[in-house]
Design an enzyme around this catalytic site. Structure first.
Site, mmCIF file in Angstrom:
data_model
loop_
_atom_site.group_PDB
_atom_site.id
_atom_site.type_symbol
_atom_site.label_atom_id
_atom_site.label_comp_id
_atom_site.label_asym_id
_atom_site.label_seq_id
_atom_site.Cartn_x
_atom_site.Cartn_y
_atom_site.Cartn_z
ATOM 1 N N GLU A 17 0.852 -1.199 0.000
ATOM 2 C CA GLU A 17 0.000 0.000 0.000
ATOM 3 C C GLU A 17 0.884 1.245 0.000
ATOM 4 O O GLU A 17 1.859 1.315 0.744
ATOM 5 C CB GLU A 17 -0.894 0.004 1.248
ATOM 6 C CG GLU A 17 -1.816 1.215 1.286
ATOM 7 C CD GLU A 17 -2.920 1.081 2.317
ATOM 8 O OE1 GLU A 17 -3.650 0.075 2.284
ATOM 9 O OE2 GLU A 17 -3.029 1.987 3.149
ATOM 10 N N HIS A 77 -7.945 3.122 -4.098
ATOM 11 C CA HIS A 77 -8.912 3.266 -3.004
ATOM 12 C C HIS A 77 -9.906 4.368 -3.383
ATOM 13 O O HIS A 77 -9.549 5.332 -4.062
ATOM 14 C CB HIS A 77 -8.225 3.678 -1.703
ATOM 15 C CG HIS A 77 -7.251 2.675 -1.156
ATOM 16 N ND1 HIS A 77 -6.893 2.637 0.177
ATOM 17 C CD2 HIS A 77 -6.551 1.678 -1.748
ATOM 18 C CE1 HIS A 77 -6.023 1.654 0.370
ATOM 19 N NE2 HIS A 77 -5.792 1.067 -0.773
ATOM 20 N N ASP A 109 -13.342 8.188 6.636
ATOM 21 C CA ASP A 109 -13.653 8.965 7.843
ATOM 22 C C ASP A 109 -13.514 10.429 7.472
ATOM 23 O O ASP A 109 -12.601 10.800 6.748
ATOM 24 C CB ASP A 109 -12.654 8.641 8.966
ATOM 25 C CG ASP A 109 -12.772 7.187 9.401
ATOM 26 O OD1 ASP A 109 -13.898 6.741 9.653
ATOM 27 O OD2 ASP A 109 -11.723 6.515 9.462
HETATM 28 C C1 LIG Z 1 -7.292 -1.859 4.106
HETATM 29 C C2 LIG Z 1 -7.821 -0.492 4.483
HETATM 30 C C3 LIG Z 1 -7.565 0.599 3.666
HETATM 31 C C4 LIG Z 1 -8.056 1.866 3.980
HETATM 32 N N1 LIG Z 1 -7.805 2.916 3.121
HETATM 33 C C5 LIG Z 1 -8.362 4.119 3.366
HETATM 34 C C6 LIG Z 1 -8.188 5.221 2.450
HETATM 35 O O1 LIG Z 1 -7.515 5.090 1.427
HETATM 36 N N2 LIG Z 1 -8.769 6.409 2.750
HETATM 37 C C7 LIG Z 1 -9.531 6.566 3.879
HETATM 38 O O2 LIG Z 1 -10.051 7.666 4.085
HETATM 39 N N3 LIG Z 1 -9.724 5.560 4.752
HETATM 40 C C8 LIG Z 1 -9.168 4.342 4.530
HETATM 41 N N4 LIG Z 1 -9.380 3.315 5.406
HETATM 42 C C9 LIG Z 1 -10.140 3.564 6.643
HETATM 43 C C10 LIG Z 1 -11.660 3.346 6.484
HETATM 44 O O3 LIG Z 1 -12.178 4.228 5.533
HETATM 45 C C11 LIG Z 1 -12.289 3.583 7.870
HETATM 46 O O4 LIG Z 1 -11.912 2.544 8.740
HETATM 47 C C12 LIG Z 1 -13.782 3.830 7.918
HETATM 48 O O5 LIG Z 1 -14.115 4.227 9.253
HETATM 49 C C13 LIG Z 1 -14.652 2.611 7.613
HETATM 50 O O6 LIG Z 1 -14.665 2.328 6.286
HETATM 51 P P1 LIG Z 1 -15.387 0.983 5.763
HETATM 52 O O7 LIG Z 1 -15.379 1.018 4.304
HETATM 53 O O8 LIG Z 1 -14.847 -0.196 6.470
HETATM 54 O O9 LIG Z 1 -16.892 1.290 6.310
HETATM 55 P P2 LIG Z 1 -18.213 0.444 6.415
HETATM 56 O O10 LIG Z 1 -18.089 -0.903 5.836
HETATM 57 O O11 LIG Z 1 -19.309 1.328 5.904
HETATM 58 O O12 LIG Z 1 -18.359 0.283 7.990
HETATM 59 C C14 LIG Z 1 -18.261 1.422 8.854
HETATM 60 C C15 LIG Z 1 -19.015 1.156 10.155
HETATM 61 O O13 LIG Z 1 -20.419 1.114 9.907
HETATM 62 C C16 LIG Z 1 -20.964 -0.139 10.270
HETATM 63 N N5 LIG Z 1 -21.921 -0.468 9.194
HETATM 64 C C17 LIG Z 1 -21.627 -0.880 7.946
HETATM 65 N N6 LIG Z 1 -22.742 -1.030 7.217
HETATM 66 C C18 LIG Z 1 -23.771 -0.687 8.024
HETATM 67 C C19 LIG Z 1 -25.188 -0.620 7.848
HETATM 68 N N7 LIG Z 1 -25.744 -0.943 6.657
HETATM 69 N N8 LIG Z 1 -25.937 -0.214 8.907
HETATM 70 C C20 LIG Z 1 -25.368 0.121 10.099
HETATM 71 N N9 LIG Z 1 -24.040 0.074 10.321
HETATM 72 C C21 LIG Z 1 -23.246 -0.321 9.295
HETATM 73 C C22 LIG Z 1 -19.807 -1.104 10.354
HETATM 74 O O14 LIG Z 1 -20.052 -2.151 11.272
HETATM 75 C C23 LIG Z 1 -18.692 -0.181 10.820
HETATM 76 O O15 LIG Z 1 -18.754 0.012 12.213
HETATM 77 C C24 LIG Z 1 -8.856 2.049 5.155
HETATM 78 C C25 LIG Z 1 -9.112 0.943 5.996
HETATM 79 C C26 LIG Z 1 -8.604 -0.315 5.671
HETATM 80 C C27 LIG Z 1 -8.882 -1.477 6.596
#
Ligand SMILES: Cc1cc2nc3c(=O)[nH]c(=O)nc-3n(C[C@H](O)[C@H](O)[C@H](O)COP(=O)(O)OP(=O)(O)OC[C@H]3O[C@@H](n4cnc5c(N)ncnc54)[C@H](O)[C@@H]3O)c2cc1C
Length: 285
Positions: A17, A77, A109
């Site tokens: 990454e 991403h 976030d």
């Molecule tokens: C490998 C990796 C790469 C990353 N790269 C980046 C990046 O490039 N840029 C960046 O800004 N951030 C990045 N992040 C951070 C990520 O964007 C954050 O952790 C963010 O808070 C959650 O994103 P997500 O896509 O997992 O969210 P989601 O899958 O939407 O989940 C977020 C929260 O909402 C809950 N949730 C999900 N769906 C629902 C629903 N339908 N109803 C109610 N609750 C729900 C989940 O349980 C979780 O607590 C990365 C994280 C990882 C693990």
């Protein structure tokens, strides 16, 4: 090559990454790091996306460099928390025009103090996944959290939400970084028992300095095994030894994961070619 195609010809992928520059002036030094990293021949390289929008234009530029000039599979991403729905298709069009066919679709976030542009937004990543799936063309990755996403109050609920996200069209998952492999194995077991059979790549961040570890813990709440706590305390005033211990720990962690049949290792390289070089030298590929 698409990541799903890679998985058909290789059991275990190794990926890196990188993060894009925040301004034109930083572009050259990041391009240098990316070129050095690509020379190690990873199975793919992913490029982060600034949730605040600041670096987003460079995500495509760096992903395009990786794909079109360095002949390496690129994973761009994309986050929906700071990208209005109406802008998503134009980003997808640009990625497609640049031959980038893998997207890691996330919520992101919102940084404190960031003013969202006017527009409608998706709330969760599963909605972005569905949008990209309906658009077609892309392989889609999603994020997952062996220690539970910080906003969710139970791992079981988080895995239910993950199942819903995968059902919307996720082809592979990449985990948040972790230091305790037993936590990962237990998570994987729960995920499989829930009926999620998507490949899961383990996200590994080699510890290279004290400041980095403080930031990681405050952001992700990742648990530190005793072995890590011990070397952090022992070498707190010796940055060289601390880095060596951090890299050794990551190598052992990766070898254990590979030995236990993980689908892939995603190394958070922090744009440091020597980190990737040292880790690759030490692991049993
Ligand atoms: C490998 C990796 C790469 C990353 N790269 C980046 C990046 O490039 N840029 C960046 O800004 N951030 C990045 N992040 C951070 C990520 O964007 C954050 O952790 C963010 O808070 C959650 O994103 P997500 O896509 O997992 O969210 P989601 O899958 O939407 O989940 C977020 C929260 O909402 C809950 N949730 C999900 N769906 C629902 C629903 N339908 N109803 C109610 N609750 C729900 C989940 O349980 C979780 O607590 C990365 C994280 C990882 C693990």
């Amino acid at each position: 090559m698409r990541i799903t195609e890679k998985l058909m010809v290789k059991d275990q992928l190794i990926s890196f990454e990188v993060f894009p520059p925040k301004s034109d002036s930083a572009f050259d030094s990041i391009e240098w790091s990316v070129r050095e990293l690509a020379a190690f021949n990873p199975d793919f390289m992913s490029v982060t996306y600034g949730a605040g929008g600041g670096t987003s234009q460079y995500t495509t530029k760096i992903a395009s460099l990786i794909k079109n000039r360095l002949d390496t599979t690129a994973l761009a991403h994309l986050t929906c928390a700071s990208t209005p729905k109406e802008q998503i298709d134009s980003i997808l069009n640009t990625l497609k025009e640049n031959n980038i066919d893998n997207i890691l679709a996330m919520r992101g976030d919102i940084p404190q103090g960031f003013q969202k542009p006017q527009g409608e937004y998706y709330t969760y990543a599963n909605e972005l996944v569905k949008h990209i799936k309906d658009y077609g063309y892309f392989d889609i990755g999603g994020a997952c959290y062996p220690e539970c996403h910080p906003e969710c109050n139970s791992l079981e609920k988080d895995i239910d939400n993950l199942k819903n996200k995968v059902g919307c069209g996720v082809d592979f998952l990449i985990t948040q970084l972790f230091f305790d492999n037993d936590i990962f194995y237990s998570f994987l077991d729960k995920v499989r028992k829930k009926g999620i059979y998507t490949p899961v790549f383990a996200g590994i961040m080699p510890i290279t300095n004290m400041k980095q570890i403080d930031r990681i813990i405050s952001l992700s709440g990742t648990k530190l095994p005793n072995e890590v706590k011990i070397f952090l305390e022992k070498y707190k005033d010796d940055p060289k030894e601390l880095e060596k211990a951090g890299l050794d720990f990551a190598i052992n962690q990766i070898n254990d994961l590979l030995g236990n049949g993980v689908n892939g290792i995603h190394i958070y390289t922090m744009n440091k070619p020597y980190v990737a070089r040292t880790v690759l030298k030490g692991i049993n590929r």
